[in-house]
Design an enzyme around this catalytic site. Structure first.
Site, PDB file in Angstrom:
ATOM      1  N   SER A   1       0.818  -1.225   0.000  1.00 39.21           N
ATOM      2  CA  SER A   1       0.000   0.000   0.000  1.00 39.21           C
ATOM      3  C   SER A   1       0.845   1.266   0.000  1.00 39.21           C
ATOM      4  CB  SER A   1      -0.960   0.015   1.207  1.00 39.21           C
ATOM      5  OG  SER A   1      -1.803  -1.117   1.188  1.00 39.21           O
ATOM      6  N   ARG A   2       2.076   1.149  -0.466  1.00 38.12           N
ATOM      7  CA  ARG A   2       3.003   2.289  -0.547  1.00 38.12           C
ATOM      8  C   ARG A   2       3.363   2.858   0.836  1.00 38.12           C
ATOM      9  NH1 ARG A   2       3.308   0.192  -4.735  1.00 38.12           N
ATOM     10  NH2 ARG A   2       3.452   1.141  -6.807  1.00 38.12           N
TER      11      ARG A   2
END
Length: 212
Positions: free
Chosen positions: A189-190
């Site tokens: 999810s970065r």
């Protein structure tokens, strides 16, 4: 043609937390470098070197790390090259390793100095013969009319030195003495992990977590 804006990847191979790392950044680098070698990452010793010229314009290129310890990161090159001139004018640089398969990046910044002549001589003597001849044959970063210049120079210097070329005076090693290390581990999810080590005025490493 692929739609570049749609290219993305989920990073899920590992994590990097304050509780599972050393207080000495070079020890983390050593572990990660060894893991990159063990994972058979292509050319794990390849690093991007960034320098800045007198005009303030930055430039980058790929060089190969040849040794490292607590004192710094060492590579070898032509002192008369563009990077050599830029380091003479501004003796600070940045390095970056990107081990894609492990979803890891290491960034290092600091002052750059030449290694001793003895260190450069010892490394040069271990290089393959063609590479030693090449150090004489290539006027690195200069404009040449064609590849034939390199071939002719290589033949000339091979004959001149009877296959025993000494180290050219314009060729040798540099050592980047770090004052900053950053370790990046890709996460889902970065929400990546970034740990930075800064050298304090007391000559101690301060570890900080950075937002991705």
């Amino acid at each position: 043609m692929s739609n570049i804006s749609d290219m993305r990847k989920s990073y899920e191979r590992g994590e990097l937390t304050e509780t599972n790392v050393s207080e000495q950044p070079v020890r983390i680098f050593e572990q990660w470098f060894n893991e990159a070698v063990a994972a058979k990452v292509p050319e794990p010793n390849a690093m991007t070197l960034a320098t800045v010229g007198a005009n303030g314009r930055p430039s980058t290129r790929i060089v190969l790390i040849k040794s490292f310890d607590a004192q710094g990161i060492v590579w070898y090159t032509n002192y008369n090259s563009r990077k050599g001139h830029e380091l003479a004018e501004h003796p600070y640089a940045a390095l970056q390793f990107h081990w894609v398969e492990l979803e890891r990046v290491v960034r290092i910044e600091g002052r750059v100095e030449k290694v001793s002549a003895e260190e450069s001589d010892a490394y040069f003597a271990k290089r393959p013969l063609d590479s030693r001849i090449g150090a004489w044959a290539s006027p690195q970063s200069e404009v040449i009319p064609g590849r034939g210049v390199l071939i002719e120079n290589a033949a000339k210097y091979a004959a001149k030195f009877l296959l025993q070329p000494p180290r050219p005076p314009h060729w040798g090693g540099y050592r980047l003495v770090p004052d900053m290390w950053e370790f990046w581990q890709g996460r889902k999810s970065r929400l990546h992990d970034r740990l930075r080590y800064r050298l304090t005025e007391e000559n101690r490493w301060l570890m900080e977590r950075l937002a991705p």
